[in-house]
Write a protein that holds these residues in place. Structure first.
Motif, PDB file in Angstrom:
ATOM      1  N   TYR A  38       3.071   1.648  -7.881  1.00  0.00           N
ATOM      2  CA  TYR A  38       1.459   1.311  -8.577  1.00  0.00           C
ATOM      3  C   TYR A  38       0.360   1.440  -7.750  1.00  0.00           C
ATOM      4  O   TYR A  38      -0.501   2.341  -7.678  1.00  0.00           O
ATOM      5  CB  TYR A  38       1.687   0.122  -9.841  1.00  0.00           C
ATOM      6  N   THR A  94      -3.720  -0.324 -12.127  1.00  0.00           N
ATOM      7  CA  THR A  94      -4.851  -0.712 -13.564  1.00  0.00           C
ATOM      8  C   THR A  94      -4.249  -0.901 -14.685  1.00  0.00           C
ATOM      9  O   THR A  94      -3.886  -1.771 -15.374  1.00  0.00           O
ATOM     10  CB  THR A  94      -5.952  -0.038 -13.208  1.00  0.00           C
ATOM     11  N   GLY A  95      -3.590   1.267 -14.779  1.00  0.00           N
ATOM     12  CA  GLY A  95      -2.432   1.257 -15.507  1.00  0.00           C
ATOM     13  C   GLY A  95      -1.434   0.874 -16.166  1.00  0.00           C
ATOM     14  O   GLY A  95      -0.598   0.703 -16.681  1.00  0.00           O
ATOM     15  N   LEU A 101      -0.216  -2.420 -14.956  1.00  0.00           N
ATOM     16  CA  LEU A 101      -0.551  -4.417 -15.140  1.00  0.00           C
ATOM     17  C   LEU A 101       0.025  -4.086 -16.814  1.00  0.00           C
ATOM     18  O   LEU A 101       0.728  -4.903 -16.646  1.00  0.00           O
ATOM     19  CB  LEU A 101      -1.593  -4.398 -14.944  1.00  0.00           C
ATOM     20  N   LYS A 102      -0.060  -3.064 -17.396  1.00  0.00           N
ATOM     21  CA  LYS A 102       0.982  -3.729 -19.098  1.00  0.00           C
ATOM     22  C   LYS A 102       2.307  -3.376 -19.046  1.00  0.00           C
ATOM     23  O   LYS A 102       2.568  -4.001 -20.010  1.00  0.00           O
ATOM     24  CB  LYS A 102      -0.010  -2.312 -19.603  1.00  0.00           C
ATOM     25  N   SER A 151      -2.268  -8.824 -11.616  1.00  0.00           N
ATOM     26  CA  SER A 151      -4.190  -8.911 -11.604  1.00  0.00           C
ATOM     27  C   SER A 151      -4.607  -9.287 -10.410  1.00  0.00           C
ATOM     28  O   SER A 151      -5.526  -8.910  -9.785  1.00  0.00           O
ATOM     29  CB  SER A 151      -4.556  -9.444 -12.732  1.00  0.00           C
ATOM     30  N   SER A 208      -2.561   3.881  -6.430  1.00  0.00           N
ATOM     31  CA  SER A 208      -3.574   4.017  -6.599  1.00  0.00           C
ATOM     32  C   SER A 208      -4.640   4.354  -5.496  1.00  0.00           C
ATOM     33  O   SER A 208      -5.909   4.751  -5.036  1.00  0.00           O
ATOM     34  CB  SER A 208      -4.422   2.298  -6.899  1.00  0.00           C
ATOM     35  N   ASN A 257     -10.645   0.072  -9.708  1.00  0.00           N
ATOM     36  CA  ASN A 257     -10.565  -0.683 -11.423  1.00  0.00           C
ATOM     37  C   ASN A 257     -10.638   0.530 -12.450  1.00  0.00           C
ATOM     38  O   ASN A 257     -10.550  -0.317 -12.764  1.00  0.00           O
ATOM     39  CB  ASN A 257     -11.798  -1.659 -11.104  1.00  0.00           C
ATOM     40  N   ASP A 258     -10.130   1.805 -12.620  1.00  0.00           N
ATOM     41  CA  ASP A 258      -9.956   2.604 -13.494  1.00  0.00           C
ATOM     42  C   ASP A 258      -8.811   1.900 -14.250  1.00  0.00           C
ATOM     43  O   ASP A 258      -7.946   1.739 -13.433  1.00  0.00           O
ATOM     44  CB  ASP A 258     -10.559   3.469 -13.410  1.00  0.00           C
ATOM     45  N   TYR A 259      -8.980   1.667 -15.351  1.00  0.00           N
ATOM     46  CA  TYR A 259      -7.838   1.475 -16.420  1.00  0.00           C
ATOM     47  C   TYR A 259      -8.278   3.125 -17.413  1.00  0.00           C
ATOM     48  O   TYR A 259      -7.041   3.587 -18.060  1.00  0.00           O
ATOM     49  CB  TYR A 259      -8.472   0.342 -17.386  1.00  0.00           C
ATOM     50  N   ALA A 314      -7.031   6.359 -16.533  1.00  0.00           N
ATOM     51  CA  ALA A 314      -5.909   5.847 -15.743  1.00  0.00           C
ATOM     52  C   ALA A 314      -4.843   6.173 -16.639  1.00  0.00           C
ATOM     53  O   ALA A 314      -3.755   6.638 -16.730  1.00  0.00           O
ATOM     54  CB  ALA A 314      -4.933   5.120 -15.348  1.00  0.00           C
ATOM     55  N   THR A 315      -4.649   5.487 -18.192  1.00  0.00           N
ATOM     56  CA  THR A 315      -3.795   5.832 -19.124  1.00  0.00           C
ATOM     57  C   THR A 315      -4.251   6.818 -20.029  1.00  0.00           C
ATOM     58  O   THR A 315      -3.482   7.631 -20.937  1.00  0.00           O
ATOM     59  CB  THR A 315      -4.234   4.404 -20.197  1.00  0.00           C
TER      60      THR A 315
END
Length: 283
Positions: A76, A233-234, A236-237, A254, A80, A215-217, A220-221
Motif C-alpha cells: 500500500y 489511505t484506501g 487502511l480499511k 494511520s 502511494s 491523503n486522498d481517500y 483511491a476507493t
C-alpha cells in the motif's frame, strides 16, 4: 486593516491569548493523541471501553509489527509513492509551463484561459465520480495506478497553475524583456530567468500537491479495487478484521501512513514558508 500584533495589544488581551493558545492546541491535538494511544493498546482495552485512559497493556511492537506482517501494508505504501511522485512531477511541470505562458504572454484570451483553470477548482469532485469512472473503464485505465495518476494530474494542474501564474505575473517584466533583447529563447527565459525566481513557490506547490494526493481517500476507493494498486489511505480499511474491529491496527497503520507527508513538510519547511510569503511585504 490588519489585526494588531499581540505584542502591542493590551495586557488583558495578551493574558487571554496566553491562556487560549495552549487550550486550543490541546483540543486540536486530542484526536491525534487518541489515535496514537489506540495504536499501542491491546484489544482488551478497546473491548472494555478504555479509549482515553492509559493502556492497561503496552502493545507498541506487537501492533506495529502486525500491521506489516498480517496485511499488505508495504504494498500500500509503495502504491502511494507510485501514485504521488509521478503526480507531483507531472503537475509541477505542466503548471509551471502553463503559469509561465499565462503570466508572461499578453494575448487576448489570456484571462479567459486563466479563468478556465480557476473555474475547474470550483467543480465539486463528487459529481465527477461516475463520469471519471466510466472514462477510465473505456480507456482501459480503471484499477491501475496510471489511471489514478492521470486523473490527479488533470485535476490538480488547475490549482497549481492558478498558484504559480500569480507568482510569475508579479515578477518584474523588465527582466523578461531584457533577456529577449539579449537574444535568449523563450525556453531559456523560462529555465534560466523565471524558474529560479519562483523556486520557493514551486516547492510550496509540490508540498501541497504531495499532501493532497497522499491523503486522498475518495478517488483511491473509486478508481481502485485490488490491493495491487490500492494506495495506503484506501488500504487502511483492510487492517480491520472481518468479524472483529481491530482499531488498534487501523490506528497504527494511520500513524505510519501520516509519516511521509510530515517528513516531506519538515524537509521542505523553509521553501514552503518562503513560497507562501513571497511578495507578502514590500520595500
Amino acid at each position: 486593516m490588519f489585526p494588531t500584533p499581540i505584542e502591542k495589544a493590551s495586557g488583558t488581551t495578551r493574558w487571554l491569548y496566553k491562556v487560549a493558545l495552549p487550550i486550543s492546541m490541546v483540543l486540536w491535538l486530542l484526536p491525534i493523541i487518541a489515535v496514537m494511544l489506540t495504536s499501542i493498546r491491546g484489544q482488551a482495552d478497546l473491548t472494555n471501553g478504555n479509549y482515553w485512559g492509559m493502556p492497561s497493556e503496552w502493545m507498541l511492537i506487537e501492533n506495529y509489527s502486525a500491521v506489516f506482517q498480517n496485511t499488505p501494508m508495504v504494498q500500500y505504501v509503495l502504491n502511494s509513492f507510485y501514485v504521488t511522485i509521478p503526480t507531483v512531477i507531472g503537475t509541477v511541470v505542466l503548471s509551471t509551463l502553463a503559469g509561465f505562458a499565462l503570466g508572461t504572454y499578453r494575448f487576448k484570451l489570456n484571462m479567459v484561459v486563466f479563468l478556465l483553470f480557476v473555474g475547474g477548482n470550483f467543480v465539486p469532485f463528487q459529481i465527477l465520480m461516475i463520469p471519471v469512472r466510466e472514462l477510465t473503464l473505456k480507456m482501459g485505465m480503471y484499477d491501475s495506478t496510471m489511471g489514478l495518476v492521470m486523473f490527479h494530474i488533470a485535476f490538480q494542474t488547475g490549482f497549481a497553475t492558478f498558484f504559480l501564474r500569480n507568482f510569475i505575473r508579479d515578477l518584474p517584466y523588465e527582466l523578461i524583456e531584457a533577456a529577449r533583447i539579449e537574444g535568449a529563447s523563450e525556453w531559456q527565459i523560462f529555465h534560466r530567468v523565471v524558474l529560479p525566481l519562483v523556486r520557493p513557490a514551486v516547492a510550496a506547490v509540490a508540498v501541497l500537491i504531495f499532501t493532497f494526493i497522499w491523503n486522498d481517500y475518495f478517488w483511491a476507493t473509486v478508481l481502485i479495487q485490488g490491493d495491487h494498486a490500492m494506495p495506503v489511505t484506501g488500504g487502511l480499511k483492510s487492517l480491520n478484521g472481518q468479524w472483529v474491529a481491530q482499531w488498534q491496527l487501523v490506528s497504527a497503520g494511520s500513524i505510519l501512513a501520516a509519516m511521509p507527508p510530515v517528513i516531506i513538510f519538515f524537509l521542505l519547511q523553509k521553501q514552503f514558508i518562503a513560497g507562501l510569503t513571497v511578495g507578502a511585504t514590500k520595500g
